[in-house]
Design an enzyme around this catalytic site. Structure first.
Site, short mmCIF file in Angstrom:
data_model
loop_
_atom_site.label_atom_id
_atom_site.label_comp_id
_atom_site.label_asym_id
_atom_site.label_seq_id
_atom_site.Cartn_x
_atom_site.Cartn_y
_atom_site.Cartn_z
N LYS A 17 -12.99 -16.01 -8.16
CA LYS A 17 -14.36 -16.20 -8.61
C LYS A 17 -15.35 -16.34 -7.45
O LYS A 17 -16.41 -15.72 -7.47
CB LYS A 17 -14.43 -17.45 -9.51
CG LYS A 17 -15.56 -17.51 -10.47
CD LYS A 17 -15.24 -18.46 -11.62
CE LYS A 17 -14.79 -19.83 -11.17
NZ LYS A 17 -15.90 -20.68 -10.69
N ARG A 93 -18.55 -26.54 -16.89
CA ARG A 93 -17.11 -26.42 -17.10
C ARG A 93 -16.71 -26.85 -18.51
O ARG A 93 -15.63 -26.51 -18.98
CB ARG A 93 -16.35 -27.33 -16.13
CG ARG A 93 -16.34 -26.88 -14.71
CD ARG A 93 -15.65 -27.96 -13.86
NE ARG A 93 -15.88 -27.73 -12.46
CZ ARG A 93 -15.10 -26.96 -11.70
NH1 ARG A 93 -14.06 -26.36 -12.22
NH2 ARG A 93 -15.37 -26.78 -10.44
N ARG A 130 -1.28 -20.91 -1.50
CA ARG A 130 -2.35 -21.35 -0.60
C ARG A 130 -1.81 -22.33 0.43
O ARG A 130 -1.06 -23.25 0.11
CB ARG A 130 -3.47 -22.04 -1.39
CG ARG A 130 -4.20 -21.10 -2.30
CD ARG A 130 -5.54 -21.64 -2.66
NE ARG A 130 -5.49 -22.96 -3.27
CZ ARG A 130 -6.55 -23.52 -3.88
NH1 ARG A 130 -7.69 -22.88 -3.90
NH2 ARG A 130 -6.44 -24.71 -4.43
N ARG A 162 -1.95 -27.80 0.50
CA ARG A 162 -2.86 -28.94 0.41
C ARG A 162 -2.19 -30.00 -0.44
O ARG A 162 -1.41 -29.69 -1.34
CB ARG A 162 -4.18 -28.53 -0.25
CG ARG A 162 -5.01 -27.64 0.63
CD ARG A 162 -6.35 -27.31 0.01
NE ARG A 162 -6.48 -27.73 -1.38
CZ ARG A 162 -7.48 -27.33 -2.16
NH1 ARG A 162 -8.38 -26.52 -1.70
NH2 ARG A 162 -7.57 -27.74 -3.40
N ARG A 173 -4.33 -28.70 -13.46
CA ARG A 173 -5.71 -28.19 -13.37
C ARG A 173 -5.92 -26.98 -14.27
O ARG A 173 -6.96 -26.85 -14.92
CB ARG A 173 -6.05 -27.84 -11.91
CG ARG A 173 -6.25 -29.04 -11.02
CD ARG A 173 -7.10 -28.70 -9.80
NE ARG A 173 -6.51 -27.64 -8.99
CZ ARG A 173 -5.67 -27.84 -7.97
NH1 ARG A 173 -5.33 -29.06 -7.63
NH2 ARG A 173 -5.20 -26.83 -7.29
#
Ligand code: ZN
Length: 224
Positions: A17, A93, A130, A162, A173
């Site tokens: 996005k 959201r 990631r 992370r 999430r």
């Protein structure tokens, strides 16, 4: 008469996005208003809103809707957004946030709400790949099957996921997004604002699909 172009983009984390929004905003010649960037800018400037938001971040809690809304509305009220419109990324959201935004700005809060649709099965491996360097902060993407811990190509430091990118946190999430976005998307659909765009495939193709989606609601968008 100059028509303002007001676009809201929604999508799962890992759907690409951010990159697509930056490109689309440039193409539409409107400011790219990202809530993440807004918070970082306010915090860096040490404004009252930024200080309040930073306090929530530091405590590891969600920034309350009212604070986010204040920040977003303040940004959408700036001269450039008043003149050209905006591309809003990362807000709303939830249904409550969407309703609050339209309450403040009226029905001209958006001409179109685009859902960049990339299935969970596609974003999951992306998010799991990631990596971030613990020393220099460089971000990278691990090759499939690569080790969880590697050496930074830039500084020789330790590259890992992370801390908030554990499998469990990623699943949580994504589940939260599905739960919260469902009612919001239906609400946009009822307003006649929702357009779904297939976000899988070549980034150039996705960009053109997004542009077509905006054009389907705003036929006279300026070409840049
Ligand atoms: Zn590094």
């Amino acid at each position: 008469m100059v028509h303002r172009t007001r676009v809201i983009i929604l999508g799962r984390q890992g759907a690409g996005k951010g990159t697509q929004c930056a490109r689309l905003a440039a193409r539409l010649a409107v400011p790219h208003v990202s809530t993440g960037d807004l918070f970082r800018a306010e915090a860096a400037e040490g404004t009252e809103l930024g200080r309040q938001a930073a306090a929530y971040f530091d405590a590891g809690s969600l920034v309350p809707d009212e604070l986010v809304l204040d920040l977003v509305v303040q940004r959408l009220d700036a001269d450039d957004a008043r003149a050209a419109g905006y591309l809003l990324d990362g807000f709303p959201r939830t249904l409550a946030q969407g309703q609050a935004l339209f309450e403040v700005l009226g029905d001209w809060a958006a001409d179109v709400a685009v859902e960049l649709d990339v299935p969970t099965s596609v974003v999951l491996p992306r998010l799991a790949a990631r990596r971030v360097c613990q020393d220099c902060g460089a971000t990278s993407r691990a090759a499939p099957g690569a080790a969880e811990v590697a050496t930074c190509e830039r500084c020789g430091g330790t590259v890992t996921r992370r801390t908030d990118d554990t499998d469990e946190a990623i699943h949580r999430r994504l589940a939260t997004y599905d739960q919260e976005s469902g009612p919001l998307l239906s609400w946009f659909d009822d307003k006649g604002l929702l357009v779904r765009v297939d976000g899988v495939g070549d980034p150039d193709d996705v960009h053109h699909r997004l542009l077509d989606a905006v054009r389907s609601r705003i036929p006279d968008i300026g070409e840049v």
